[in-house]
Design a protein around this motif. Sequence first.
Motif, PDB file in Angstrom:
ATOM      1  N   ASP A 146       0.725  -1.254  -0.065  1.00  0.00           N
ATOM      2  CA  ASP A 146      -0.059   0.002   0.032  1.00  0.00           C
ATOM      3  C   ASP A 146       0.770   1.246  -0.137  1.00  0.00           C
ATOM      4  O   ASP A 146       0.450   2.171  -0.723  1.00  0.00           O
ATOM      5  CB  ASP A 146      -0.779   0.170   1.273  1.00  0.00           C
ATOM      6  CG  ASP A 146      -1.871  -1.215   1.031  1.00  0.00           C
ATOM      7  OD1 ASP A 146      -2.132  -1.506   0.121  1.00  0.00           O
ATOM      8  OD2 ASP A 146      -2.718  -1.356   2.326  1.00  0.00           O
ATOM      9  N   LEU A 198       2.143   1.928  -3.373  1.00  0.00           N
ATOM     10  CA  LEU A 198       1.216   2.575  -4.338  1.00  0.00           C
ATOM     11  C   LEU A 198       0.841   4.027  -3.759  1.00  0.00           C
ATOM     12  O   LEU A 198       0.570   4.757  -4.594  1.00  0.00           O
ATOM     13  CB  LEU A 198      -0.224   1.655  -4.182  1.00  0.00           C
ATOM     14  CG  LEU A 198      -0.021   0.200  -4.749  1.00  0.00           C
ATOM     15  CD1 LEU A 198      -1.219  -0.411  -4.717  1.00  0.00           C
ATOM     16  CD2 LEU A 198       0.219   0.410  -6.252  1.00  0.00           C
ATOM     17  N   ARG A 199       0.965   4.439  -2.602  1.00  0.00           N
ATOM     18  CA  ARG A 199       0.620   5.560  -2.266  1.00  0.00           C
ATOM     19  C   ARG A 199       1.810   6.519  -2.599  1.00  0.00           C
ATOM     20  O   ARG A 199       1.558   7.653  -3.022  1.00  0.00           O
ATOM     21  CB  ARG A 199       0.677   5.640  -0.712  1.00  0.00           C
ATOM     22  CG  ARG A 199      -0.846   5.882  -0.036  1.00  0.00           C
ATOM     23  CD  ARG A 199      -0.856   6.227   1.342  1.00  0.00           C
ATOM     24  NE  ARG A 199      -0.507   4.950   1.978  1.00  0.00           N
ATOM     25  CZ  ARG A 199       0.014   4.710   3.111  1.00  0.00           C
ATOM     26  NH1 ARG A 199       0.523   5.787   3.796  1.00  0.00           N
ATOM     27  NH2 ARG A 199       0.485   3.629   3.720  1.00  0.00           N
ATOM     28  N   LYS A 237       3.448   5.965  -5.551  1.00  0.00           N
ATOM     29  CA  LYS A 237       3.179   6.026  -6.897  1.00  0.00           C
ATOM     30  C   LYS A 237       2.031   7.414  -7.164  1.00  0.00           C
ATOM     31  O   LYS A 237       2.145   7.954  -7.946  1.00  0.00           O
ATOM     32  CB  LYS A 237       2.701   4.791  -7.320  1.00  0.00           C
ATOM     33  CG  LYS A 237       2.503   4.865  -9.000  1.00  0.00           C
ATOM     34  CD  LYS A 237       1.993   3.520  -9.551  1.00  0.00           C
ATOM     35  CE  LYS A 237       1.017   3.517 -10.628  1.00  0.00           C
ATOM     36  NZ  LYS A 237       2.018   3.626 -11.701  1.00  0.00           N
ATOM     37  N   GLU A 238       1.274   7.138  -6.319  1.00  0.00           N
ATOM     38  CA  GLU A 238       0.136   8.155  -6.352  1.00  0.00           C
ATOM     39  C   GLU A 238       0.575   9.432  -6.071  1.00  0.00           C
ATOM     40  O   GLU A 238       0.077  10.287  -6.991  1.00  0.00           O
ATOM     41  CB  GLU A 238      -1.013   7.873  -5.323  1.00  0.00           C
ATOM     42  CG  GLU A 238      -2.371   7.347  -6.066  1.00  0.00           C
ATOM     43  CD  GLU A 238      -3.197   6.711  -4.643  1.00  0.00           C
ATOM     44  OE1 GLU A 238      -3.359   7.489  -3.724  1.00  0.00           O
ATOM     45  OE2 GLU A 238      -3.604   5.781  -4.815  1.00  0.00           O
ATOM     46  N   ALA A 239       1.613   9.671  -5.352  1.00  0.00           N
ATOM     47  CA  ALA A 239       2.039  10.914  -4.951  1.00  0.00           C
ATOM     48  C   ALA A 239       2.861  11.386  -6.327  1.00  0.00           C
ATOM     49  O   ALA A 239       3.886  12.516  -6.182  1.00  0.00           O
ATOM     50  CB  ALA A 239       2.792  10.873  -3.626  1.00  0.00           C
ATOM     51  N   GLY A 240       3.339  10.491  -7.235  1.00  0.00           N
ATOM     52  CA  GLY A 240       4.035  11.107  -8.337  1.00  0.00           C
ATOM     53  C   GLY A 240       5.621  10.560  -8.010  1.00  0.00           C
ATOM     54  O   GLY A 240       6.511  11.100  -8.912  1.00  0.00           O
TER      55      GLY A 240
END
Lengths: 253, 321
Positions: B184, B187-188, B190-193
């Motif tokens: 997780d 993935l977070r 990654k979400e934050a760029g």
Amino acid sequence: MKILSIALNTFRENLRDKLLYNLLIFALLMIGSSIIISKLTLGDFDRLMIDIGLASVNFFGVLIAIFIGIGLVSKEIDKKTIYTIVSKPVARYEFLLGKYLGLLITLLVNTAIMTVGLVVVLWARNVTVDGLLFEAVGMIFVEFMVITAVALLFSTFTSTTLSAIFTLAVYVIGHLTPDLKTFSEKMDEVGRAVMNGLYYVLPNLERFNLKGHVIHHLQVTSADLALIVLYGLAYATFLLVVAGLIFERRDFR
Amino acid sequence: MKDSADVVIQIENLTKVFRVGFWGRKVTAVDRVSLAVHRGEVFGFLGPNGAGKTTTLKMLMGLIYPTSGHATIFGHPIGAPQAKAKLGFLPESPYFYDYLTGAEFLRFYGHLFGLRGAVLSKRIDELLDTVGMSHARDLQLRKFSKGMLQRVGIAQALINDPELVVLDEPMSGLDPIGRKEVRDLILRLKEAGKTVLFSSHILHDAELLCDRVAMIMKGRLVACGPVSDLLSGGSTHEVELVIERLVPEALERIRPFAKKVVVQGEQVMVVLASQQDVNHAIDVVRSVKGHVVSLTPHRASLEDLFIREAKTARQPVEVAA
Ligand SMILES: Nc1ncnc2c1ncn2[C@@H]1O[C@H](COP(=O)(O)OP(=O)(O)OP(=O)(O)O)[C@@H](O)[C@H]1O
Ligand SMILES: [Mg+2]
């Protein structure tokens, strides 16, 4: 600032080393024992107490410098703690300097404790303590700076055991350098070349020894003191630069 | 091809030859590996034990020097402080200063980035929370379990809010909950760029997380690309059929075209290689009033690819001293 952070972390690490306390206790016992010896001596006991005291500060400080110094870098590589430091924006020489300064802080604290012990012992026997004694301790500390740099240099390219042996050898021979010259006169061509080589390469550690001055109350001029300090700093700097160059090229594996 | 501004890590022909033993025998741990990691992707670096994953990452982090080849991070050569300022690294089975507490430990690393005071304290609290270690902030690292060390190790890698996070086996030593949390977390990120490069031999994790993977065996790159591409290029799609109450004579009708048949008491498991065979088998089952219990398509997995490549990979290249 990074260097200071690493130095303070090293200091904390040193404080956890049992060896440090063992050596410190031995040093204080040695210094304390000079009271007993002085009572067994007829006449000129102040001389003996100062001699034993300063020699203890010097010897045990050097042991701390060597035995903690050789592990400064190798321990970090063995334990792989260095991986997380070197992958941060910290240059390798900054790491090395931080470790060096950290051990110097440890030595400073230890030297202070040993000196307090020495002063207490001297007072207990009514031996006059003058500024010269502290100047002598100061020069011993400069010697520690050189010895620590020697230990660090060896530990950047060889095992801890060899580093310890080499550094001890430098310490012993460094105190004999004036004799090296004399020695060499009695030797053949090759022997003389080797002896002269050692004489010029190894630090002349006797320069940091002011015991005679303290005992005989011979003042040392500030110019002379400055020269000794300068000599020590220059020598330590040279060793650190070489250590840094070797360290820079090393694989941490 | 990607725009060069989008390339975070560029590796070209990176090679590392170790000299081992008394005679300095040469062992090629990494052999002419070239690959690129792009901005914002999760990149998996996969390979069996001893493949050369750690060696490659250590070269990227400036811990060991390449024998030949070179690499850039954010366009800077390996070891450049500008690049190091923007990345975080978790070494393999990390060891840390065990006399520090969780919070002191993170504070020390914060100082190495020039962080201090309230900003740093806040960051430490956030990170301890992120990795679920808030309860251990005042506990010495010597009293940490392996998984706890792994967690503060990850926190340490994130202290500077890095744009690139490099993790060497981030899941090792973690329990199933911990693994899930790390997944997780990745993935977070990654979400934050952020860009994440991690090594693993746990293919399941890689399949769940990665946009692209590289597979390395015996020091050589054997595959590199988006997970879906690597998988579709692989084996045919098989289907596993579980049947109940199948009369023996019906089974004999299926057997000739089945890839595999396993009889387990009441149940029969049949593996079929094509859609046509599946239809045929179901027709047979229905004609004898049997029950289809389950029908599971066998997706090709990274594991199949991994095992296939491992079989064909050669011995490590060794040159006599
Ligand atoms: N310091 C070293 N000295 C000599 N050989 C080494 C050294 N480090 C690694 N190797 C060799 O290099 C090869 C690759 O090792 P590496 O640690 O990179 O593998 P890895 O892919 O990280 O494996 P694992 O999944 O087990 O962590 C191995 O054959 C190993 O024996
Ligand atoms: Mg590894």
